[in-house]
Motif scaffolding. Structure first.
Motif, short mmCIF file in Angstrom:
data_model
loop_
_atom_site.label_atom_id
_atom_site.label_comp_id
_atom_site.label_asym_id
_atom_site.label_seq_id
_atom_site.Cartn_x
_atom_site.Cartn_y
_atom_site.Cartn_z
N SER A 34 0.68 -1.30 0.05
CA SER A 34 0.21 -0.08 -0.15
C SER A 34 0.94 1.23 0.03
O SER A 34 2.16 1.26 -0.28
N ALA A 35 0.29 2.33 0.07
CA ALA A 35 0.99 3.68 0.24
C ALA A 35 1.97 3.65 1.47
O ALA A 35 2.75 4.37 1.26
N TYR A 54 6.83 2.51 -8.43
CA TYR A 54 5.73 2.48 -9.38
C TYR A 54 4.41 2.84 -8.72
O TYR A 54 4.22 2.06 -7.76
N ARG A 55 3.77 3.68 -9.26
CA ARG A 55 2.25 4.00 -8.49
C ARG A 55 1.46 3.58 -9.41
O ARG A 55 1.41 3.91 -10.53
#
Length: 115
Positions: A34-35, A54-55
């Motif tokens: 997650s973030a 990478y988002r």
């Protein structure tokens, strides 16, 4: 080697760094999460050149089977833009997914960010 949600384990960074240092010539690594992984990047050893960040963004109308139809837009608006509830195709799955997402963000991500 795929390590998913590894940030939930204590000292995960040291473990991944050690594995990478030992196995980097023999295998590739994919670390997902997650973030909070992004939040955890600050401090510690620099892994510059050892990883790429990478988002992943939610689905967009243009990513659906081309060309998108007006029904696709309605479905995207009703079921949301995240793949799991969208591909399930029903509002029950979407409601469950939303409840879990809100709980995860409020109960886990915000508390971890505060710490």
């Amino acid at each position: 080697m795929v390590l998913d949600e590894i940030h939930k384990f204590p000292r995960w960074r040291n473990g991944v760094n050690g594995l990478f240092d030992i196995k980097k010539d023999k295998m590739s690594f994919l670390v997902t999460g997650s973030a909070r992984l992004y939040h955890c990047r600050k401090g510690g050893d620099s892994r510059q050149g050892h990883y790429h960040h990478y988002r992943l963004h939610p689905l967009s109308l243009s990513e659906l089977i081309p060309p998108p139809h007006v029904n696709d837009l309605e479905l995207l608006m009703r079921l949301g833009e995240f793949p799991e509830p969208f591909l399930a195709g029903d509002t029950r799955t979407w409601r469950r997914w939303q409840r879990e997402r809100v709980a995860r963000v409020v109960d886990e991500d915000l508390c971890d960010a505060e710490n």
